[in-house]
Design an enzyme around this catalytic site. Structure first.
Site, PDB file in Angstrom:
ATOM      1  N   ASP A 158       0.669  -1.081  -0.132  1.00 50.30           N
ATOM      2  CA  ASP A 158      -0.267  -0.330  -0.030  1.00 50.30           C
ATOM      3  C   ASP A 158       0.807   1.324  -0.009  1.00 50.30           C
ATOM      4  O   ASP A 158       2.163   1.238   1.120  1.00 50.30           O
ATOM      5  CB  ASP A 158      -0.727  -0.019   1.183  1.00 50.30           C
ATOM      6  CG  ASP A 158      -2.056   0.423   1.299  1.00 50.30           C
ATOM      7  OD1 ASP A 158      -2.964   1.154   0.409  1.00 50.30           O
ATOM      8  OD2 ASP A 158      -2.015   1.878   1.769  1.00 50.30           O
TER       9      ASP A 158
ATOM     10  N   GLU B 206       1.813  -0.661  -4.994  1.00 50.61           N
ATOM     11  CA  GLU B 206       0.477   0.358  -5.201  1.00 50.61           C
ATOM     12  C   GLU B 206       0.498   2.061  -5.108  1.00 50.61           C
ATOM     13  O   GLU B 206       0.700   2.280  -4.013  1.00 50.61           O
ATOM     14  CB  GLU B 206      -0.817   0.083  -4.213  1.00 50.61           C
ATOM     15  CG  GLU B 206      -2.709   0.020  -4.226  1.00 50.61           C
ATOM     16  CD  GLU B 206      -2.256   1.649  -3.545  1.00 50.61           C
ATOM     17  OE1 GLU B 206      -3.288   1.858  -4.189  1.00 50.61           O
ATOM     18  OE2 GLU B 206      -2.073   1.757  -2.029  1.00 50.61           O
TER      19      GLU B 206
END
Lengths: 660, 660
Positions: free
Chosen positions: B381, B410
């Site tokens: 993330d 990401e």
């Protein structure tokens, strides 16, 4: 490594092959240094370029500015010959980040409690900077600290924070503990301006006598100097001036056997009278040569030597250093050949000899010898047939002592080799210009050689002809062919040259069909070039004057091509400071052509919808153009080109007289 | 340095940033290694690639072949995970040069004397090779030497010299004394095939319960596995599965304050029950998780973890390692913010802490912990908000032990940062695909990311939606919008994924106009997704089957765009071995479009003028196309795309049945 150095610096420029070779500039240039600089998250970055001349121990710092897409830029001038170094440093600027965020917080009306915390954070930054600062800055920062500590209201405290003074003080005393330094130092090789802008004239000194049948001398060359200077040339280049071998000497028109009286090729260097450090006795003495060099200098002309590293069978090296040549099993020395062709008048050096260091030293000394006689410009013959590592060492070593040297690589070979010679240190390079004839060929080629990455290391010197190259275009293009190739050379490239006596007289007869050799080439005989009025002297002088008076033509970086709707018409411009020149050339020597050119006004820094004057520096005519789209017509039998200078401030035709 | 190393080697490829980073490949790939290789003069060069897996001490050599323009090439397979190294060596091959020239001399009918000298030179080369050779080669070379020494006639002697045997022997025992080695060793990072070809399905485990209002568990996820496998996905990715913080917990639709019963965001990691190495008690136990991982594996699916390096205020780290967070002057911990926005439920790590090495070690250990539970794929993330040097170290360190790990970055941020994350070690990367909607945008973007230099380090993983990204196109494009974005994702890129439950049900309502957030996003609540027949399951299964059965779609390197005369129709192809697929997609969700596509037959390895069959793998229809120009018509309300497989050997329509 400290893992807290969070800033990344990538893709710096100018950088040639990842820093393996220097980028080239000349004194007076401003270097634009760029890099991609970024970090994780939302913190602000500060970045500097550090630069110094190699002779300076200390870096000078210049602050970089962010452009777009994480690209940063700074610029610095280079003013001293030799190597100028630079690198880049960048860090997360916590104070700046805080400062930016404080504004946002205030705009978002954060609570007083939050503001109070933020001011305490700011205070910590300023205190830390004060601790790093010198006495003067410390005193000033102390003032800001006191306001923050004792200001009556939050408003008072904050007001002070927007001052440019504070930003400057914080910049000077920034926290650079976790600064990232770019992976390596980059080199800029700084040459003198002539490296970038030069105008060459080639002649054979032995063909300069004032009457037919006589062998010319350096004194005869001296007599030519005023004329060459009047034409506007600043470099006079002569083929080798050394004694010429007798064994296997070539005859006229490159016949295998010379006849009695044949003078041989100046590139078959070396005879009884000496080798690369001697002059041909028929040309005069070394003293005469030095006199010529000095006389030329007075007229603004430098003499360029031709250095051809090869020996005739009679060269003193052959006896003194047989190990520098390759011996065949039959005890003879290996002559030059490209089977089945043989060049028995030429012995190449054997660079794989065990005595290669001695050979390298001697060849370097050949240059040094002539440098000490006043020569600073060398045209090197076929450098691509000598090892690239040799050139890299030799040129760098010589320029350590004489950083004003200029080396022109006469390599007509495959593109990657030509480029590598330039990276290895050659100041200028011959090009494929002679064989780029159509408008699209010229555009494609010049876009390649005048833009980075190529232009950072390769400086084109374009020649419409040489003693080896009489192109088909010149053979069959008539006088218009000569004119257009001349104008293209002189305006497309900031450095160009002509093999003058043949070019200015439109000499166009080849030895045979399909050959680029001149008929009765003076490579193999003494020629007499009678004075004539029916030549290109005037045009040459005019164009060289235009080059001198227009800064734009003295560099290549701003060369821009503009579309035309006629494939035979090439349109391009160059700009420098306030100077802007547009050239429009008909490249078809046989037919007149007309068409529309579509100027890129932005490249010319012209405003859309505002008229401007174009002044044809060749014909003197002036036109007012109202936008980028303009009609031109060029008859090669009259003059195949316009060289327009843009006069910007024209308002109406009546204002013409106010502008020169 | 030996100045006799005359060969130059430049611009090797694949090479990322001058060798600073590895190029990426997968096991089974054949690496095509190239370089510019040249030297001075006319001598012939021999060149080899030296390569080895990092675990092998010895280089394997592969001979390079000259292409054009001084570019050379060799290829070698990579079969083992980890780092594969290569470099290049080249030398002047005096024997080969002599051999080439001998032919030319004979053709030019040189004298017998000259031929004799030449044979003696050749003899020296062969003798020297024999002296270097092993016993077996020496014996063979001895035979050639004897012929040359004692052959009756020159003709006899020469005849032997053309044998391939001799050339092979001389190659094996070449004189490499002055060989040049490329400046550095280049790295290839070899991943497993899934790094390059993968099909991702994302779901929130807490929303998998079989009835509304219940919190899903790992057991419930198990129940979904057969359906996910049937659809053809091979990676199941779940948002963070850790305990969720209570302090500052966000409510439904990201409301600042949670209401009683609100479950919070899975990305607010850490609570009383533990942190990054614990699982949320409502999902089950670590044992349950391991069971899920193993059950999935049996069905050909890998479970991908989400690693988000941040802590809720309740994370155990906050108490145990307060030094890993930034303390404000008021004694509170700095929460995440992007002023004026505040994310008080999230504490970012303070990577500039004096204890950074401890912090790095612990974060690395989070990955290691889950690797030991059977996880091999991680979706990370917001990696762009953690230092790039950390990722470079962390990923490389983990892959030393587990070279089969896959990391998906990401990062939706600026392009240079996304690329640098890939260089730093990320196996795959999210892309801008979601916001590239028009045919020209798609073509431009995919040409950038599927060709070198980018494709050497950046592997795109394209997602039409994610829990954070419900694009305007999906909000307003209706069901055709979903279908076309799905087909584009699955055929343009070899790796793609969907946030499944919402995508396959055409969920398209945003929280508010102008937002890309889902209304009632399951990021903040438990959802129940009732089974339905009215969804995309069948199309998804069909397309994933096409991907499985067509090698061409399992890579990106051969992606080629073909012109069409309708700006709403995008045509592209991929080829691999004998397999070739052409996709034609209408990218306008609102209208049917027709037009002509103009296939680049060469890219498809089709012969001009020879008919070929295209077999639509979606509809089953087959057409015979007679040349590159063909008419297509696509109604998005029926199906917005053709996925054609080319059947090459078709001769007439009657042969159709012979080909599958």
């Amino acid at each position: 490594m400290d893992g807290r150095n969070r800033v990344i610096i990538e893709a710096a420029s100018p950088e040639v092959d990842g820093g393996a070779f220097p980028a080239k500039r000349v004194t007076g240039d401003v270097v634009i240094a760029e890099a991609d600089i970024f970090t994780d998250g939302h913190d602000l970055i500060s970045a500097i370029v550090l630069h110094r001349h190699e002779s300076q121990p200390e870096w000078t710092e210049v602050r970089m500015q962010a452009l777009v897409n994480d690209r940063w830029r700074a610029q610095f001038p280079v003013e001293q010959l030799g190597f100028h170094l630079f690198t880049i440093e960048a860090w997360i600027d916590h104070f700046l980040t805080w400062h930016r965020d404080l504004k946002k917080r205030i705009d978002a009306k954060v609570t007083d409690d939050e503001l109070d915390v933020q001011l305490r954070i700011g205070l910590e930054h300023i205190r830390a900077a004060a601790a790093r600062a010198n006495a003067r800055d410390k005193r000033k920062l102390q003032g800001f600290i006191e306001t923050l500590e004792s200001g009556d209201t939050v408003k008072d405290k904050i007001a002070d924070l927007w001052s440019q003074d504070l930003l400057d003080l914080m910049w000077r005393n920034a926290e650079r503990r976790f600064a990232t330094r770019y992976g390596h130092e980059l080199q800029i090789e700084v040459d003198r301006p002539k490296a970038a802008y030069s105008t060459w004239y080639e002649l054979f000194p032995r063909s300069t006598a004032s009457q037919p049948g006589k062998h010319g001398t350096f004194l005869d060359v001296e007599a030519q100097l005023p004329r060459i200077a009047r034409m506007g040339f600043d470099i006079l280049y002569m083929p080798p001036i050394h004694p010429i071998g007798v064994n296997f000497r070539k005859g006229k028109n490159n016949k295998v056997a010379a006849e009695p009286g044949d003078v041989g090729s100046p590139w078959a260097i070396g005879g009884e009278e000496g080798g690369h450090k001697s002059v041909h006795p028929d040309l005069g003495t070394i003293d005469d040569f030095e006199r010529l060099v000095n006389r030329a200098k007075e007229l603004g002309i430098e003499v360029a030597m031709d250095i051809a590293f090869q020996a005739s069978p009679d060269h003193p090296y052959v006896k003194e250093h047989p190990q520098w040549f390759l011996m065949r099993p039959d005890g003879t020395i290996q002559y030059a050949e490209n089977p089945p062709k043989k060049y028995q008048d030429i012995y190449p050096f054997h660079f794989e000899t065990d005595q290669w260091t001695e050979l390298w030293d001697e060849l370097r000394d050949v240059f040094a010898f002539w440098v000490r006689k006043g020569v600073r410009v060398f045209r090197v013959d076929n450098p691509h047939t000598k090892p690239l590592p040799f050139w890299e060492w030799c040129i760098r070593d010589l320029k350590k002592e004489w950083p004003d040297l200029i080396f022109l690589a006469e390599a007509f070979t495959r593109p990657k080799i030509m480029y590598r010679l330039a990276k290895a240190g050659y100041t200028q390079s011959y090009t494929y210009f002679a064989w780029r004839n159509t408008a699209s060929e010229l555009q494609e080629y010049f876009e390649e050689i005048t833009k980075p990455p190529v232009s950072d290391f390769f400086r084109p010197n374009v020649w419409p002809n040489t003693p080896d190259i009489l192109t088909e275009f010149l053979q069959y293009g008539g006088r218009p062919g000569f004119t257009m190739r001349f104008i293209l050379a002189a305006t497309l490239a900031s450095s160009y040259g002509i093999y003058g006596p043949a070019f200015e007289r439109y000499v166009h007869q080849a030895r045979e069909h399909g050959s680029e050799e001149y008929l009765d080439s003076e490579k193999y005989e003494v020629k007499y070039w009678p004075p004539t009025d029916d030549d290109m002297t005037e045009l040459i002088a005019a164009v060289n004057k235009i080059r001198r008076e227009n800064l734009a033509l003295q560099q290549n970086a701003t060369l821009t091509f503009h579309p035309t709707d006629n494939e035979h018409i090439l349109c391009y411009s160059k700009t420098a400071a306030e100077n802007a020149v547009i050239c429009v050339v008909n490249v078809d020597p046989h037919n007149a052509h007309a068409g529309w050119v579509d100027l890129d006004l932005e490249a010319l820094r012209l405003e859309e919808g505002r008229p401007f004057q174009v002044h044809d520096l060749l014909s003197g005519a002036r036109h007012t153009w109202h936008n980028g789209r303009n009609f031109v017509k060029l008859d090669p039998n009259v003059v195949p080109a316009h060289i327009f200078r843009i006069r910007r401030r024209v308002r109406t035709e009546r204002d013409f007289e106010y502008f020169l």
